[in-house]
Write an enzyme that holds these catalytic residues in place. Sequence first.
Site, PDB file in Angstrom:
ATOM      1  CE  LYS A 104     -17.723 -33.960  36.918  1.00 43.10           C
ATOM      2  NZ  LYS A 104     -18.221 -32.868  36.050  1.00 43.10           N
ATOM      3  N   GLY A 165     -18.367 -29.610  27.151  1.00 44.61           N
ATOM      4  CA  GLY A 165     -18.849 -28.393  26.518  1.00 44.61           C
ATOM      5  C   GLY A 165     -19.002 -28.453  25.017  1.00 44.61           C
ATOM      6  CB  ALA A 191     -18.511 -34.232  29.601  1.00 39.03           C
ATOM      7  N   GLY A 192     -20.647 -33.453  27.307  1.00 35.52           N
ATOM      8  CA  GLY A 192     -20.926 -33.622  25.887  1.00 35.52           C
ATOM      9  C   GLY A 192     -22.371 -33.480  25.480  1.00 35.52           C
ATOM     10  CG  ASN A 213     -22.309 -25.975  33.928  1.00 39.80           C
ATOM     11  OD1 ASN A 213     -21.312 -25.587  34.509  1.00 39.80           O
ATOM     12  ND2 ASN A 213     -23.321 -25.148  33.757  1.00 39.80           N
ATOM     13  CB  THR A 214     -21.678 -26.254  28.487  1.00 44.63           C
ATOM     14  OG1 THR A 214     -20.494 -26.151  29.287  1.00 44.63           O
ATOM     15  CG2 THR A 214     -21.590 -25.264  27.339  1.00 44.63           C
TER      16      THR A 214
END
Length: 262
Positions: A104, A165, A191-192, A213-214
């Site tokens: 990635k 995040g 993301a987001g 992830n977050t």
Amino acid sequence: MTASPAPDTWTLAGRTFHSRLLVGTGKYASVEETRRAIDLSGAQIVTVAVRRVDLTGKSGPTVLDALDPKRHTLLPNTAACFTAEDAIRTARLAREAGMGDLVKLEVIGDPKTLFPDNEALLQAAKVLVAEGFIVMPYCSDDPIICRKLQDVGCAAVMPLGAPIGSGLGIRNPFNLKIILEQAAVPVLVDAGVGTASDAALALELGCTAVLMNTAIAGAKDPLAMALAMKLGVEAGRLAYLAGRIERRLYANASSPMTGMIS
């Protein structure tokens, strides 16, 4: 829905996957929590920040201990790289450490927003593709850069839904639709994402998969959120395949008007 639907799989560089949820390994309270969250998510592809993980294991269990080589495909990433040179070097380090050719690719352009540096990203992608890497670039939700990354040989494109995040969800579904229209490779929202409805929306739009992830690790109950994300992705994909009704400005009665009792 047919009685025996065909398996709904997707392909990345010749490899077939059934889970459309990819997860990260950062920000968890422990390696054990990481392992349990990954299991509940059903993810087959798991990403690890090469520059932030202890590859030696000298300080105890690492995030790599949370992965089962028989069930999980490791996706090393070049997080925290701010130049093309750093990203290329990090990808090479991952391969030398035995993590394989899949990567990635991240090249960050701004430390506050963590938006990608698309120019440096394209530069790094060209080098890594030429060296035989299977490149999955994290990029902005710009149809032009996605097309250019595809054209230089990237195996997928990974436009952001919102800043890393942030939990803001998908801010520009219209750009994603354009990216999807022109894509000849898998499109993954990266993301987001903040909650399961964001993940569902990504799949409802037609995206191949979503990476997060977050949203899981930072939840009040990461294990419950991991399962919620799994179900959200599955629901979004099924809704996409089912085909939503057309949006209308006015009401459309569920029951026909003919044959009414006067």
